[in-house]
Design an enzyme around this catalytic site. Structure first.
Site, mmCIF file in Angstrom:
data_model
loop_
_atom_site.group_PDB
_atom_site.id
_atom_site.type_symbol
_atom_site.label_atom_id
_atom_site.label_comp_id
_atom_site.label_asym_id
_atom_site.label_seq_id
_atom_site.Cartn_x
_atom_site.Cartn_y
_atom_site.Cartn_z
ATOM 1 N N LYS A 168 18.040 -53.725 0.169
ATOM 2 C CA LYS A 168 17.053 -54.771 0.757
ATOM 3 C C LYS A 168 16.152 -55.744 -0.707
ATOM 4 O O LYS A 168 15.954 -55.910 -0.462
ATOM 5 C CB LYS A 168 16.215 -54.297 1.958
ATOM 6 C CG LYS A 168 16.596 -53.140 3.080
ATOM 7 C CD LYS A 168 17.852 -53.725 3.393
ATOM 8 C CE LYS A 168 17.292 -55.490 4.316
ATOM 9 N NZ LYS A 168 18.102 -55.788 5.177
HETATM 10 N N1 PMP Z 1 21.754 -49.268 4.240
HETATM 11 C C1 PMP Z 1 20.091 -49.201 3.783
HETATM 12 C C2 PMP Z 1 19.527 -47.799 2.790
HETATM 13 C C3 PMP Z 1 19.742 -49.703 4.201
HETATM 14 O O1 PMP Z 1 18.060 -49.708 4.197
HETATM 15 C C4 PMP Z 1 19.792 -50.547 4.857
HETATM 16 C C5 PMP Z 1 18.996 -52.128 5.846
HETATM 17 N N2 PMP Z 1 17.776 -51.457 6.471
HETATM 18 C C6 PMP Z 1 21.456 -51.374 5.067
HETATM 19 C C7 PMP Z 1 22.330 -50.916 4.719
HETATM 20 C C8 PMP Z 1 21.753 -52.301 6.084
HETATM 21 O O2 PMP Z 1 21.993 -53.429 5.187
HETATM 22 P P1 PMP Z 1 22.026 -54.593 5.861
HETATM 23 O O3 PMP Z 1 20.323 -55.061 6.806
HETATM 24 O O4 PMP Z 1 21.852 -55.991 5.164
HETATM 25 O O5 PMP Z 1 22.868 -54.763 7.812
#
Ligand code: PMP
Length: 329
Positions: free
Chosen positions: A43
């Site tokens: 993120k």
């Molecule tokens: N993995 C982790 C550890 C996250 O914190 C997040 C987002 N909150 C994601 C995956 C998912 O990513 P995205 O928001 O790009 O879908």
């Protein structure tokens, strides 16, 4: 390498071949180490994309306040960049996330607002609370990672091309879970532009509605998950840009068996979404055993963020979760 500031070391993360899992499956599984970003998660890219786009549009000026609702990682990403650029941060989070994330945010000097977890339709949901706070404060900017497509853009411009080049421009499949959809959308759009045959697989935790949405167009969910930051019950502007071929549901027991396998056989201490992504990649590789498919996925954050949870036997006992060995067929 010398870097001008913390912003300059976001991205360009290594792609690690998972030797043991590749050997078992007769495929090649690669995972991108997003926990090596300065705030410790994928993120950080989103935070940088959103801040840069807001600055360009004149929506953020020195001394302004960035407000965001988050499971934690986007908050940490925004807070690291905000600290260096001179912005104040108000971070709204559900109160059931790992305490490591709250501690990091407090150390970064943010104003932390915790709310009870509730369905999205409830006005007290962290998303609505963040919007209301941003509206009520002068000189504030709501990052809105779910709907702000600067999130998609940064993954399209950085994560996708990095994976494509690190894979030697040969990718058979890309696997990812979804929190906002930024990662899956940006990477899938980029990879399919390079090669329309790249197969994209959404890995969904129990309790999320995306699996049923991909399968039947309806948001329905069963069960729940201890994973953090992934799984949603609505269509976001970022997810709308994703090009998804198939979806699978992964149970916590499967995720946990992979989490411990990765620590003990690959030397990788990863977080829960990473273990879930890699379990889904492994399952897909087993279905294509021996075909030599080149599969890429993402390790969103590290084990350090969950010491008090999945690496704490007391927590696992309370949740009645057992660490099962990884099944090899
Ligand atoms: N993995 C982790 C550890 C996250 O914190 C997040 C987002 N909150 C994601 C995956 C998912 O990513 P995205 O928001 O790009 O879908």
């Amino acid at each position: 390498m010398q870097a001008g500031s913390v912003s300059d070391v976001v991205g360009h993360t290594p792609l690690i071949k998972l030797q043991s899992l590749s050997k078992i499956t007769g495929c090649e599984i690669f995972a991108k180490a997003e926990y090596l970003n300065p705030g410790g998660s994928v993120k950080d890219r989103t935070a940088l994309g959103i801040i840069q786009s807001a600055e360009k549009q004149g929506l953020l000026k020195p001394g302004d306040t960035i407000v965001e609702g988050t499971a934690g990682n986007t908050g940490i990403g925004l807070a690291t960049l905000a600290a260096q650029r001179g912005y104040h941060c108000v971070i709204v989070m559900p109160d059931n996330q790992s305490k490591e994330k709250y501690h990091a945010l407090e150390a970064l000097g943010v104003e932390l607002v915790k709310v009870a977890p509730c369905p999205f339709a409830n006005p007290n949901h962290f998303y609505h609370t963040a919007r209301a706070l941003a509206e009520s404060r002068p000189n504030s900017f709501w990052a809105n990672q779910f709907e702000n497509t600067a999130n998609f853009e940064i993954h399209y411009k950085t994560t996708g091309p990095e994976i494509w080049e690190q894979m030697g421009q040969r990718v058979d499949a890309f696997v990812s879970s979804v929190g906002t959809g930024g990662t899956l959308a940006g990477v899938s759009a980029y990879l399919k532009e390079q090669d329309p045959k790249v197969f994209t697989l959404l890995a969904d935790p129990m309790g999320s509605g995306l699996y049923s949405f991909v399968k039947s167009g309806k948001f329905e969910a069963q069960g729940s998950s201890i994973t953090e930051g992934i799984g949603i019950m609505r269509l976001t502007e970022n997810f709308k840009k994703a090009r998804v071929d198939e979806a699978v549901q992964i149970h916590d027991e499967q995720m946990l068996s992979m989490l411990y396998y990765l620590a003990q056989h690959e030397g990788l201490l990863v977080g829960t979404s990473a273990a879930l992504n890699i379990f889904a990649s492994y399952q897909y590789a087993l279905q294509n055993q021996g075909k030599g498919l080149r599969i890429a996925t993402v390790m969103g954050d590290s084990a350090l963020r969950y010491q008090s949870k999945v690496f704490n036997p007391q927590f696992l006992n309370e949740k009645n979760l057992k660490i099962m060995p990884l099944i090899h067929s």
